[in-house]
Design an enzyme around this catalytic site. Sequence first.
Site, PDB file in Angstrom:
ATOM      1  N   ASN A  89       0.866  -1.178   0.000  1.00  0.00           N
ATOM      2  CA  ASN A  89       0.000   0.000   0.000  1.00  0.00           C
ATOM      3  C   ASN A  89       0.900   1.224   0.000  1.00  0.00           C
ATOM      4  O   ASN A  89       1.767   1.364   0.872  1.00  0.00           O
ATOM      5  CB  ASN A  89      -0.905   0.009   1.237  1.00  0.00           C
ATOM      6  CG  ASN A  89      -1.997  -1.035   1.157  1.00  0.00           C
ATOM      7  OD1 ASN A  89      -2.478  -1.336   0.071  1.00  0.00           O
ATOM      8  ND2 ASN A  89      -2.377  -1.597   2.291  1.00  0.00           N
ATOM      9  N   GLY A  95      -4.678   3.647   1.236  1.00  0.00           N
ATOM     10  CA  GLY A  95      -4.981   3.444   2.650  1.00  0.00           C
ATOM     11  C   GLY A  95      -3.767   3.155   3.502  1.00  0.00           C
ATOM     12  O   GLY A  95      -3.887   2.563   4.579  1.00  0.00           O
ATOM     13  N   HIS A 100       6.365   3.359   7.177  1.00  0.00           N
ATOM     14  CA  HIS A 100       7.619   2.608   7.064  1.00  0.00           C
ATOM     15  C   HIS A 100       7.267   1.512   6.068  1.00  0.00           C
ATOM     16  O   HIS A 100       6.344   0.721   6.333  1.00  0.00           O
ATOM     17  CB  HIS A 100       8.026   2.049   8.430  1.00  0.00           C
ATOM     18  CG  HIS A 100       9.255   1.190   8.438  1.00  0.00           C
ATOM     19  ND1 HIS A 100      10.312   1.391   9.324  1.00  0.00           N
ATOM     20  CD2 HIS A 100       9.596   0.109   7.717  1.00  0.00           C
ATOM     21  CE1 HIS A 100      11.250   0.480   9.118  1.00  0.00           C
ATOM     22  NE2 HIS A 100      10.834  -0.326   8.128  1.00  0.00           N
ATOM     23  N   HIS A 102       6.327  -1.495   3.912  1.00  0.00           N
ATOM     24  CA  HIS A 102       6.026  -2.858   4.360  1.00  0.00           C
ATOM     25  C   HIS A 102       5.288  -3.594   3.262  1.00  0.00           C
ATOM     26  O   HIS A 102       4.500  -3.019   2.518  1.00  0.00           O
ATOM     27  CB  HIS A 102       5.221  -2.860   5.658  1.00  0.00           C
ATOM     28  CG  HIS A 102       3.986  -2.010   5.621  1.00  0.00           C
ATOM     29  ND1 HIS A 102       4.034  -0.650   5.834  1.00  0.00           N
ATOM     30  CD2 HIS A 102       2.700  -2.315   5.379  1.00  0.00           C
ATOM     31  CE1 HIS A 102       2.819  -0.157   5.730  1.00  0.00           C
ATOM     32  NE2 HIS A 102       1.971  -1.150   5.442  1.00  0.00           N
ATOM     33  N   HIS A 104       2.679  -6.603   2.616  1.00  0.00           N
ATOM     34  CA  HIS A 104       1.703  -7.512   3.209  1.00  0.00           C
ATOM     35  C   HIS A 104       1.798  -8.863   2.505  1.00  0.00           C
ATOM     36  O   HIS A 104       1.772  -8.916   1.270  1.00  0.00           O
ATOM     37  CB  HIS A 104       0.279  -6.994   3.008  1.00  0.00           C
ATOM     38  CG  HIS A 104      -0.055  -5.731   3.720  1.00  0.00           C
ATOM     39  ND1 HIS A 104      -0.779  -5.697   4.888  1.00  0.00           N
ATOM     40  CD2 HIS A 104       0.218  -4.435   3.425  1.00  0.00           C
ATOM     41  CE1 HIS A 104      -0.950  -4.446   5.280  1.00  0.00           C
ATOM     42  NE2 HIS A 104      -0.353  -3.649   4.401  1.00  0.00           N
TER      43      HIS A 104
HETATM   44  P1  5GP Z   1      -0.993  -0.237   5.735  1.00  0.00           P
HETATM   45  O1  5GP Z   1      -2.468   0.075   5.712  1.00  0.00           O
HETATM   46  O2  5GP Z   1      -0.165   0.959   6.168  1.00  0.00           O
HETATM   47  O3  5GP Z   1      -0.523  -0.848   4.463  1.00  0.00           O
HETATM   48  O4  5GP Z   1      -0.834  -1.388   6.810  1.00  0.00           O
HETATM   49  C1  5GP Z   1      -0.352  -1.221   8.093  1.00  0.00           C
HETATM   50  C2  5GP Z   1      -0.646  -2.500   8.823  1.00  0.00           C
HETATM   51  O5  5GP Z   1       0.008  -2.455  10.064  1.00  0.00           O
HETATM   52  C3  5GP Z   1      -2.139  -2.711   9.117  1.00  0.00           C
HETATM   53  O6  5GP Z   1      -2.589  -3.892   8.471  1.00  0.00           O
HETATM   54  C4  5GP Z   1      -2.198  -2.805  10.639  1.00  0.00           C
HETATM   55  O7  5GP Z   1      -3.112  -3.780  11.102  1.00  0.00           O
HETATM   56  C5  5GP Z   1      -0.767  -3.143  11.010  1.00  0.00           C
HETATM   57  N1  5GP Z   1      -0.368  -2.660  12.309  1.00  0.00           N
HETATM   58  C6  5GP Z   1      -0.608  -1.415  12.820  1.00  0.00           C
HETATM   59  N2  5GP Z   1      -0.081  -1.301  14.052  1.00  0.00           N
HETATM   60  C7  5GP Z   1       0.503  -2.501  14.326  1.00  0.00           C
HETATM   61  C8  5GP Z   1       1.213  -2.992  15.455  1.00  0.00           C
HETATM   62  O8  5GP Z   1       1.440  -2.306  16.465  1.00  0.00           O
HETATM   63  N3  5GP Z   1       1.657  -4.276  15.403  1.00  0.00           N
HETATM   64  C9  5GP Z   1       1.437  -5.062  14.304  1.00  0.00           C
HETATM   65  N4  5GP Z   1       1.914  -6.309  14.360  1.00  0.00           N
HETATM   66  N5  5GP Z   1       0.778  -4.630  13.219  1.00  0.00           N
HETATM   67  C10 5GP Z   1       0.314  -3.367  13.227  1.00  0.00           C
HETATM   68 ZN    ZN Z   2      10.588   3.146  10.370  1.00  0.00          ZN
END
Ligand code: 5GP
Ligand code: ZN
Length: 116
Positions: A89, A95, A100, A102, A104
């Site tokens: 993402n 969204g 940082h 990442h 999925h």
């Molecule tokens: P994004 O929407 O930015 O691509 O995904 C961020 C992901 O990080 C989300 O799926 C969310 O559930 C996960 N996430 C947010 N905070 C934490 C956390 O403190 N620990 C873990 N393990 N996952 C997190």
């Molecule tokens: Zn970072």
Amino acid sequence: MTDPDCLFCRIVAGAVPATIVYSDADVVAFRDINPHAPVHVLVVPRLHYADAAALAAADPALVGAMVSGARSVAAGEGVEKSGYRLIFNTGPDAGQTVFHAHLHLLGGGPLRLTMA
Ligand code: 5GP
Ligand code: ZN
């Protein structure tokens, strides 16, 4: 190349707990706290980049290391043969909530087209 205020930098440093399922010299992988599939793991580079675009611009080899790390995660989670989805993402319309980069990894059963 780390940000003390960044959640995923803090997980990489061990300052915030997470269920780590894989790590190597380049990446750390841990279970998403709010899983969207039976297997939902986040693969993050040890170095801080805001998103996949910034990462790819600065260090394209590290993108490869993330995909290689994801392959190892898939093997460890037993989904290498059944299949899995990799998602970056990037930015507001996608969204992205954690800035940082990442990757999925989703699997463990048939996946819907979106993860919304
Ligand atoms: P994004 O929407 O930015 O691509 O995904 C961020 C992901 O990080 C989300 O799926 C969310 O559930 C996960 N996430 C947010 N905070 C934490 C956390 O403190 N620990 C873990 N393990 N996952 C997190
Ligand atoms: Zn970072």
